[in-house]
Design a protein around this motif. Structure first.
Motif, PDB file in Angstrom:
ATOM      1  N   ASP A 165       7.610  -2.192  -4.831  1.00  0.00           N
ATOM      2  CA  ASP A 165       6.209  -1.856  -4.589  1.00  0.00           C
ATOM      3  C   ASP A 165       5.776  -2.531  -3.296  1.00  0.00           C
ATOM      4  O   ASP A 165       5.644  -3.757  -3.245  1.00  0.00           O
ATOM      5  CB  ASP A 165       5.345  -2.338  -5.759  1.00  0.00           C
ATOM      6  N   THR A 191       3.981   5.082  -0.712  1.00  0.00           N
ATOM      7  CA  THR A 191       3.599   5.497  -2.057  1.00  0.00           C
ATOM      8  C   THR A 191       2.338   6.360  -2.028  1.00  0.00           C
ATOM      9  O   THR A 191       1.568   6.362  -1.064  1.00  0.00           O
ATOM     10  CB  THR A 191       3.338   4.272  -2.944  1.00  0.00           C
ATOM     11  N   LYS A 192       2.108   7.082  -3.120  1.00  0.00           N
ATOM     12  CA  LYS A 192       0.902   7.905  -3.225  1.00  0.00           C
ATOM     13  C   LYS A 192      -0.349   7.039  -3.133  1.00  0.00           C
ATOM     14  O   LYS A 192      -1.355   7.448  -2.543  1.00  0.00           O
ATOM     15  CB  LYS A 192       0.916   8.669  -4.546  1.00  0.00           C
ATOM     16  N   GLN A 193      -0.280   5.852  -3.722  1.00  0.00           N
ATOM     17  CA  GLN A 193      -1.441   4.963  -3.680  1.00  0.00           C
ATOM     18  C   GLN A 193      -1.783   4.582  -2.240  1.00  0.00           C
ATOM     19  O   GLN A 193      -2.958   4.563  -1.856  1.00  0.00           O
ATOM     20  CB  GLN A 193      -1.175   3.707  -4.519  1.00  0.00           C
ATOM     21  N   LEU A 194      -0.776   4.286  -1.435  1.00  0.00           N
ATOM     22  CA  LEU A 194      -1.021   3.941  -0.041  1.00  0.00           C
ATOM     23  C   LEU A 194      -1.538   5.142   0.751  1.00  0.00           C
ATOM     24  O   LEU A 194      -2.454   5.003   1.581  1.00  0.00           O
ATOM     25  CB  LEU A 194       0.250   3.407   0.601  1.00  0.00           C
ATOM     26  N   HIS A 196      -3.256   7.662  -0.354  1.00  0.00           N
ATOM     27  CA  HIS A 196      -4.647   7.924  -0.734  1.00  0.00           C
ATOM     28  C   HIS A 196      -5.585   6.838  -0.223  1.00  0.00           C
ATOM     29  O   HIS A 196      -6.762   7.109   0.037  1.00  0.00           O
ATOM     30  CB  HIS A 196      -4.751   8.040  -2.252  1.00  0.00           C
ATOM     31  N   ALA A 197      -5.084   5.626  -0.072  1.00  0.00           N
ATOM     32  CA  ALA A 197      -5.928   4.524   0.414  1.00  0.00           C
ATOM     33  C   ALA A 197      -6.264   4.682   1.889  1.00  0.00           C
ATOM     34  O   ALA A 197      -7.279   4.149   2.353  1.00  0.00           O
ATOM     35  CB  ALA A 197      -5.249   3.186   0.165  1.00  0.00           C
ATOM     36  N   THR A 201      -5.297   0.817   5.179  1.00  0.00           N
ATOM     37  CA  THR A 201      -4.539   0.117   4.134  1.00  0.00           C
ATOM     38  C   THR A 201      -3.044   0.166   4.434  1.00  0.00           C
ATOM     39  O   THR A 201      -2.331  -0.828   4.263  1.00  0.00           O
ATOM     40  CB  THR A 201      -4.820   0.736   2.757  1.00  0.00           C
TER      41      THR A 201
END
Length: 396
Positions: A165, A191-194, A196-197, A201
Motif C-alpha cells: 500500500d 491505486t484507485k484511492q490515490l 480518486h484523491a 495526493t
C-alpha cells in the motif's frame, strides 16, 4: 500437388527422442492464503492481503507434462480453464511433435475453435514453454543455449511493490529497504484511492516514496485504472517525480491511449504484457504507442514469440522488461539477451514467493540479482502432491 499432415511424420520416418508421446496433467496444491513465510519485515509492514487465493485460477491449478521416450517437459502452473483449452484444442496435435523443432509447433493440428483470447494464448504459451523444457532436458543443456547462447549468468531484478500500500505509513520504510536490498529499481501501484484523491495526493505519497528510495529507478503501474482525464492530470506529477516509466495508466490500445501518448510530458509509457495476440503486439510496437516494451512469455505465445518481439523492440529503439508472471521464462529470455535489450526482470515482492512454492527448487533474489538457469530444463520440476496424473492424452 503434394500435401502432408503436419500432425504426423511421413511413413518410415524415425521419431526423435524429443517426440511427444503423451500429454499429462498433474494437480498442484492451491495457493495458500496469506503471505509467504519469511517475507522481510519492511515489506510485510505495508503489505496488503493477497487477492490470489480468492481467484479460481489459483485455487485449482495444474502442471502439464509432455512425455517423450526417456524424458518429459514440464510447465506449471496452469489454471483449470487453460488446461481445458490444451486438452480440447492442442493435446491431440502435440502427439508426434518433435519438441526440438520449435518452428514447427504453430503448424500442429488443432482440434477445436479456440484461436484467440487470453486463455487460448496462455494455453499456446504453456505448450511452447513445456516444449523448450523438454528439448533442454533431452539435450542436457540450458534453454539459453538453445536460444543461441547464454549472454548473462545473472539478471538484475526490479522490485514490484504492487502488493504493498503506497499510502501506508510504513511504505517509505519499504521503499528504502528495496533500495538497500540492491534491486535495480522499484515499481509502485497507482491505486484507485490515490487516483480518486487527485494529483496533489499522488504527488505527496509518491514524493515521499521517491525520496525514501533515493537514487534508484522509480516506476509506477496504473493497472489500467485511470480515466483519460485523470491520466492526463497525473502526467505532470509523474514527470516531476522523474519516473523511469509509467505502466498502463490506461488500457493499452484503448481510444484514449494515443491521446495520452501524444501528450508526452517526458514520461515514458510502458505496455505489452496484456498484448497477447500477434497483431496487437505488432501494432503497439510499430505504431509509436509505447516507449518501453513488456512481454510475458506465459501470455504472449511463448518463449520464441517473446524473443521475436524483444528483438523487434530493440530494432525500434526500445528496451524490454519481461513481465514477472513466468519468471523462469523471463530469466531465460533475459539470459539470452544483452542488458541493452533487457535491463531487468520483474520480481513481485509479495506474489513471487507464493508462485515459487510450486517448484522443488525456487528462485530467490540475492543482492537484487537472479541467476539464469545453467542446467537442463526451463525451471526446476514442479511439486506434485498426487502420485498419479489426473489426465492423459495419447496417440491413437
Amino acid at each position: 500437388m503434394t500435401t502432408f499432415d503436419s500432425s504426423r511424420p511421413p511413413e518410415g520416418t524415425a521419431l526423435a527422442a524429443t517426440t511427444v508421446r503423451a500429454v499429462r496433467a498433474w494437480q498442484l496444491a492451491p495457493q495458500p492464503a496469506g503471505h509467504a513465510a519469511g517475507l522481510p519485515e519492511p515489506v510485510a509492514a505495508s503489505a496488503v492481503a493477497p487477492a490470489g487465493p480468492a481467484w479460481a485460477e489459483h485455487r485449482t491449478r495444474f502442471a502439464i507434462e509432455l512425455v517423450a521416450d526417456s524424458v518429459s517437459g514440464w510447465h506449471a502452473p496452469v489454471s483449470e480453464t487453460v488446461l481445458q483449452v490444451i486438452v480440447d484444442d492442442l493435446a491431440a496435435g502435440l502427439i508426434g511433435h518433435d519438441a526440438a523443432a520449435p518452428r514447427r509447433l504453430p503448424y500442429r493440428r488443432r482440434t477445436g475453435r479456440h484461436r484467440a483470447g487470453a486463455h487460448a494464448r496462455q494455453a499456446v504459451s504453456a505448450v511452447d514453454l513445456a516444449c523448450w523444457d523438454l528439448a533442454s532436458r533431452d539435450a542436457g543443456t540450458a534453454v539459453t543455449d538453445l536460444l543461441g547462447g547464454t549472454v548473462r549468468s545473472h539478471i538484475p531484478a526490479y522490485a514490484s511493490a504492487l502488493g504493498l500500500d503506497p499510502a501506508h505509513d510504513a511504505a517509505p520504510e519499504s521503499a528504502a529497504w528495496i533500495t538497500d536490498a540492491g534491486f535495480w529499481g522499484q515499481k509502485w501501484p497507482l491505486t484507485k484511492q490515490l487516483i480518486h484523491a487527485g494529483p496533489k495526493t499522488v504527488a505527496a505519497v509518491f514524493g515521499s516514496l521517491r525520496q525514501a528510495a533515493g537514487e534508484t529507478r522509480f516506476m509506477v503501474d496504473g493497472l489500467g485504472r485511470c480515466r483519460l482525464d485523470e491520466a492526463m492530470r497525473l502526467l505532470p506529477v509523474l514527470a516531476d517525480l522523474g519516473v523511469f516509466f509509467a505502466e498502463e495508466l490506461l488500457p493499452p490500445g484503448s481510444w484514449g491511449w494515443h491521446r495520452l501518448r501524444s501528450a508526452g510530458a517526458g514520461v515514458p509509457l510502458a505496455a505489452g504484457e496484456h498484448a497477447i495476440d500477434e497483431g496487437e503486439q505488432i501494432r503497439l510496437l510499430t505504431g509509436g504507442a509505447v516507449d518501453v516494451w513488456q512481454t510475458d512469455p506465459g501470455w504472449s505465445g511463448g518463449l520464441a514469440r517473446s524473443l521475436h518481439t524483444t528483438e523487434l523492440a530493440a530494432d525500434l529503439g526500445m528496451v524490454t522488461f519481461p513481465h514477472g508472471d513466468r519468471l523462469a521464462a523471463a530469466l531465460a529470455l533475459a539470459g539470452a539477451c544483452c542488458r541493452d535489450k533487457i535491463p531487468s526482470v520483474e520480481w513481485h515482492l509479495t506474489l513471487e514467493p507464493l508462485r515459487q512454492q510450486v517448484f522443488t527448487a525456487p528462485w530467490a533474489p540475492e543482492k537484487g540479482m537472479l541467476p539464469v538457469r545453467t542446467t537442463a530444463g526451463l525451471a526446476a520440476l514442479p511439486v506434485l502432491p498426487e502420485a498419479t496424473a489426473v489426465l492423459e492424452v495419447t496417440g491413437s
